[in-house]
Design a protein around this motif. Structure first.
Motif, PDB file in Angstrom:
ATOM      1  N   ASP A 112      89.236  15.268 -14.470  1.00 37.94           N
ATOM      2  CA  ASP A 112      89.858  16.020 -13.378  1.00 37.94           C
ATOM      3  C   ASP A 112      90.764  15.105 -12.546  1.00 37.94           C
ATOM      4  O   ASP A 112      91.851  15.512 -12.115  1.00 37.94           O
ATOM      5  N   GLY A 113      90.364  13.849 -12.378  1.00 42.57           N
ATOM      6  CA  GLY A 113      91.236  12.906 -11.670  1.00 42.57           C
ATOM      7  C   GLY A 113      92.535  12.703 -12.430  1.00 42.57           C
ATOM      8  O   GLY A 113      93.615  12.557 -11.844  1.00 42.57           O
TER       9      GLY A 113
ATOM     10  N   ASN B 129      87.097  17.943 -17.765  1.00 43.84           N
ATOM     11  CA  ASN B 129      85.765  17.542 -17.321  1.00 43.84           C
ATOM     12  C   ASN B 129      85.799  17.376 -15.798  1.00 43.84           C
ATOM     13  O   ASN B 129      86.163  16.329 -15.284  1.00 43.84           O
TER      14      ASN B 129
ATOM     15  N   ASN C   3      84.104  16.596 -13.023  1.00 48.47           N
ATOM     16  CA  ASN C   3      82.924  16.007 -12.396  1.00 48.47           C
ATOM     17  C   ASN C   3      83.197  15.704 -10.924  1.00 48.47           C
ATOM     18  O   ASN C   3      82.398  15.063 -10.262  1.00 48.47           O
TER      19      ASN C   3
ATOM     20  N   GLN D 107      84.909  13.733  -9.442  1.00 48.36           N
ATOM     21  CA  GLN D 107      85.134  12.344  -9.023  1.00 48.36           C
ATOM     22  C   GLN D 107      86.147  11.677  -9.934  1.00 48.36           C
ATOM     23  O   GLN D 107      86.272  12.006 -11.102  1.00 48.36           O
ATOM     24  N   ARG D 108      86.833  10.719  -9.345  1.00 46.76           N
ATOM     25  CA  ARG D 108      87.661   9.826 -10.148  1.00 46.76           C
ATOM     26  C   ARG D 108      87.097   8.429  -9.980  1.00 46.76           C
ATOM     27  O   ARG D 108      85.879   8.280  -9.946  1.00 46.76           O
TER      28      ARG D 108
ATOM     29  N   VAL E 218      87.759  13.665  -6.238  1.00 44.40           N
ATOM     30  CA  VAL E 218      89.120  14.051  -6.617  1.00 44.40           C
ATOM     31  C   VAL E 218      89.740  14.891  -5.489  1.00 44.40           C
ATOM     32  O   VAL E 218      90.869  14.665  -5.090  1.00 44.40           O
TER      33      VAL E 218
HETATM   34 MG   LIG Z   1      86.480  12.942 -12.874  1.00 46.62          MG
END
Ligand SMILES: [Mg+2]
Ligand SMILES: Cc1ncc(C[n+]2csc(CCOP(=O)(O)OP(=O)(O)O)c2C)c(N)n1
Length: 890
Positions: free
Chosen positions: A231-232, A259, A261, A263-264, A269
């Motif tokens: 996603d990042g 994906n 999640n 977070q990056r 994110v």
């Molecule tokens: Mg991520």
């Protein structure tokens, strides 16, 4: 009527509409109901009712529970397999870092992606067989430990391989950090780790599959392209930059799995927003089929009880940063803060214990939900699909890993964490063994290994399937086929671009290879004089041509056709480069040796899409990159942002790329013939880069015995002796500037009685690469007779100094400076370009004949062979301003 009464009436109106809607759904089905709602919307709009725009659906799964298919696999065995893969992937990183602290690797990305990958491996990804290309799967690069760990269970990698993760230089080789087909051609297919490149490459791969099908070259109708990304990663412009192409072309052979999640690397994110909703809007707006997989099955009963929509409202309102917080907190915290919003919500959560609340899964960790989404994606027709799967970063890594902001870089687990991990996933490893963190593979005849192998064999074999040639070698046209270009142009002035385009037209008609050529151009075909090819080959369009082109009454009209050959990409060098990669790797992906020729404005090549060129080299792509309108002073008038005087510097940095700066039509012919032969007959995975100029001049005939020199990088072109000359210089020229060295040769001989040799240098890069290779051998074999490089052979017995001139920054020529007899003075075009004539530009950058002559005289004066006064006189006579600005800094 009072306001209250009005409200009541309106409420009963709503009830009636609901009833009608339910009735219409039963009687006419979902499609007709959807049409009806569209018609109603239109009617409201025409009556002046402005409907609020929203590209979003509620923050729940797209596929309702009752539309979820039955899971076809053995969930229990699949979970055990997945757990083992999780363990081995984690152990690989932990052990590598225990042995070599700082060697790196990622645990948390695969931990979040495991279910997304495993459902694909067990039920969807099809392997490549002889007559079927299988699916093309782009795995999220940082999740590579999971792909290796699976290959270990599959028996394709052994313990020694896993022990050599990130230790590629160990004897016997090791495993690349990320998917690198250049380094592991028996394993990887698609490089993905430079964020954003995988999605754009996947889109154009899917389009190229269609192209092969539409042109009758290969049946690719059954292949799917799967692209897994973070996603990042969607923040990279390349990730979303080409999504409208995918929908415009109706690429239902393409599936993105993002994906999410939340977070990056550094943190959330979209802490203050919701990445899934943001992406949904972007993809729906672009015309994609969007499937959200947000909640796992544990949430279904709650959602079923949520009749007044309070739970969905709470889901909609909660931002990602807060969802991340729920991940790291206790069930009691979630009960308090998430379900605590209202008495109704609180009541919903009442039957659940805190522990049950804590363990309620997200959609991306629930195989039922993931299977349903994948199944819907492969069945969907008419547009590409994106699956937005919500997961937890570092899933299963315990308190210190799961959902933490630092989890991306976690590479170590202490004994306590290892124990927790082991227990949670039921890995058969004892407490005593934990410290060692052994890899675990059940015996060959265990149910797990048998199941996993049976699934792969049912799906056609292992994925990824490596990047080895599956296509038979081509027979390249012989050099005689290029005969037309070995004669002079009869005084007719043509540019190297024109000469190339003419050659290209001939090649396209070649009965053996013409059909396999893939011309790629980002909206510059007319600039390069290629419009004749529109008619000859047609511009590829999946739907053909639905309109009458404005120029249909002309010979060279803009012809689009379903079997068109040209990929006219529009203004996207990145997209065109992605097409180049797809076409240049078809030898492995599709058993067909397609030959891409990508023509671009040279300034917008390496500089603009250098990372994709790097990815092409990693992919082992083959083909021709043609930097047209090249040369800082050869492209007149266009100025600073257009004039390329340094792409050969970029090119020097790319391994396995042969870079040429030819001056004459016959040189181009020799290089192109050699390229086809090397890449498609001998099947060497290299790329050719050729710069072409737009300055017209008469093309000379090819002298005898010069093929080797053109290909290896240099050859002597003209020698000029002068009786009683005080000295001799070597003039090295390339591209259009070669002609300036010839003019300088005449000036030196006729006005200053200096003898010289002019050399045509077609490739400084080749000369250097080969010289360094020989140098290395000599260094390591000091007792043996030294070898000589081609460059040293050329310079043997030659009297310096050397003046090397090109239309590129001086460093390009200086690549061979230390082998130059008598030292080298390089002249080049360091500095920003300017809008002016070629003549003015060449004087400004000091690459014109007069400046070359002065540089030669000065070099001779340095070694005492001519008088300094002569140099001074020449400066005046040749009209050079001694106080002129330095172009590199002006
Ligand atoms: Mg991520
Ligand atoms: C072009 C580029 N920039 C930066 C990086 C370094 N990098 C590697 S992973 C990562 C974070 C990835 O986050 P996300 O895409 O959300 O994937 P996740 O690991 O969360 O699944 C970054 C910044 C990279 N690999 N490529």
């Amino acid at each position: 009527m009072s306001e209250r009464e009005k409200d009541e009436v309106f409420q009963s109106e709503i009830e009636e509409w609901f009833e009608s809607l339910d009735d219409a759904l039963v009687r006419h089905g979902p499609q007709r109901l959807s049409d009806l709602l569209t018609r109603l919307q239109e009617r409201a709009f025409r009556r002046g009712v402005a409907l609020p725009f929203s590209a979003n659906t509620p923050y729940i799964n797209t596929i309702p529970v009752d539309k979820q298919p039955r899971y076809p696999g053995n969930r229990d065995i699949e979970r055990r397999i997945k757990s083992l893969i999780r363990w081995n992937a984690m152990a690989m990183v932990v052990r590598a870092n225990r042995e070599d602290p700082g060697i790196g690797g990622h645990i948390s990305t695969y931990a979040s992606a495991a279910t997304l990958f495993e459902v694909g491996f067990n039920h969807f990804f099809r392997g490549r067989t002889h007559d079927f290309s299988g699916d093309q799967v782009y795995f999220q690069g940082h999740a590579s430990p999971g792909v290796y760990a699976r290959a270990f269970l599959e028996g394709r990698l052994d313990i020694e391989h896993l022990e050599r993760f990130r230790r590629e230089l160990r004897p016997g080789g090791g495993l690349s950090s990320y998917p690198h087909p250049r380094l592991m051609p028996d394993f990887w297919e698609f490089p993905t780790v430079s964020m954003g490149l995988a999605p754009i490459m996947a889109i154009y791969q899917a389009r190229f599959n269609r192209y092969l099908e539409d042109r009758g070259i290969r049946d690719t109708s059954q292949s799917k392209v799967w692209c897994f990304l973070g996603d990042g990663e969607t923040d990279e412009p390349e990730s979303l930059g080409a999504i409208t192409l995918a929908s415009r072309e109706g690429l239902d052979n393409l599936i993105f799995v993002i994906n999410c999640n939340l977070q990056r690397l550094d943190g959330p994110v979209r802490g203050n927003g919701k990445i899934i909703q943001e992406l949904e809007a972007a993809f729906r707006g672009a015309g994609w089929n969007v499937i959200k997989v947000i909640w796992g099955g544990d949430w279904d009963p709650l959602l079923a009880k949520d009749v007044d929509g309070q739970l969905v409202a709470q889901m909609n309102e909660t931002v990602d940063g807060q969802y991340q917080k729920y991940t790291v907190e206790s069930g009691a915290y979630t009960r308090e803060h998430f379900f605590g919003k209202s008495p109704e919500l609180r009541k919903l959560a009442e039957p659940l214990t805190d522990e049950q609340i804590r363990r309620m899964r997200r959609g991306g960790h629930d195989p039922d939900k993931v299977y349903a989404a994948y199944n819907a994606a492969i069945e969907h027709r008419g547009s590409p699909t994106v699956i937005l799967a919500k997961t937890i970063k570092g899933y299963g890594l315990g308190e210190h890993g799961e959902g933490r902001n630092v989890t991306h870089q976690q590479k170590k687990l202490n004994e306590e964490e290892l124990r927790e991990f082991r227990t949670r996933f039921g890995i058969p490893i004892s407490d005593e063994q934990l410290a060692e963190t052994p890899f675990h593979r059940p015996p060959e005849d265990s149910p797990e290994i048998r199941y996993l192998k049976e699934r792969r064999s049912a799906l056609g074999g292992y994925v990824p399937g490596g990047r080895q040639p599956t296509a038979p070698a081509l027979k390249a046209p012989t050099i005689e086929a290029f005969d037309e270009f070995f004669h002079d142009s009869g005084g007719r002035e043509v540019s190297t671009t024109m000469a190339f385009v003419r050659m290209f037209g001939r090649l396209l008609r070649n009965p053996a290879i013409g059909k396999l050529i893939v011309p790629i151009v980002p909206d510059e075909a007319r600039t390069f004089g290629m419009e004749a090819l529109f008619r000859q080959c047609g511009i590829y369009s999946h739907v053909g041509q639905l309109y009458e082109p404005v120029d249909s009454d002309t010979l060279l009209y803009y012809r689009e056709a379903k079997d068109g050959q040209i990929l006219e990409e529009g203004i996207t060098e990145a997209g065109a480069m992605a097409s180049f990669i797809a076409a240049g790797t078809a030898y492995a992906t599709h058993e067909v040796n397609t030959i891409p020729f990508f023509l671009f404005y040279s300034m917008f090549g390496f500089q603009r899409v250098g990372d994709l060129i790097w990815a092409a080299a990693d992919s082992r792509a083959k083909g021709f990159l043609l930097g047209c309108t090249a040369g800082r002073t050869t492209l007149a008038g266009e100025g600073l942002q257009h004039q390329d005087g340094h792409s050969h510097l970029w090119a020097s940095a790319v391994p396995d790329l042969r870079a040429y700066d030819p001056a004459y039509a016959y040189e181009i012919a020799v290089i192109v013939q050699d390229g086809i032969q090397r890449m498609f007959e001998k099947q060497e995975p290299v790329i050719y880069y050729i710069t072409l100029g737009n300055e017209p001049y008469a093309m000379p005939a090819m002298p005898p015995n010069c093929l080797e020199g053109i290909i290896r990088g240099m050859r002597r072109l003209e020698s000029r002796d002068v009786d009683g000359a005080p000295g001799r210089v070597q003039l090295l020229g390339s591209g259009a500037i070669l002609r300036e060295t010839l003019r300088a040769q005449a000036i030196l001989a006729e006005r200053y009685r200096v003898a010289s040799d002019v050399w045509s240098v077609t490739s400084y890069k080749q000369l250097r690469v080969e010289a360094l290779e020989v140098e290395q051998w000599n260094r390591l074999h000091p007792a043996e007779p030294p070898r000589k490089s081609y460059l040293e052979e050329m310079f043997e017995g030659v009297e310096g100094p050397v003046i090397a001139v090109s239309d590129y920054a001086r460093l390009v020529a200086e690549q061979i400076a230390r082998w130059a007899p008598g030292g080298m003075v390089a002249l080049g075009t360091d500095g920003f370009g300017r809008s002016d004539t070629r003549q003015a530009l060449r004087r400004f950058f000091e690459v014109d004949a007069e400046s070359i002559a002065v540089a030669a005289l000065k070099a001779l004066a340095e070694s005492g062979r001519v008088d300094r006064a002569l140099v001074k006189r020449a400066i005046v006579e040749l009209g050079i301003d001694p106080e002129k600005p330095n172009p590199a800094t002006a």
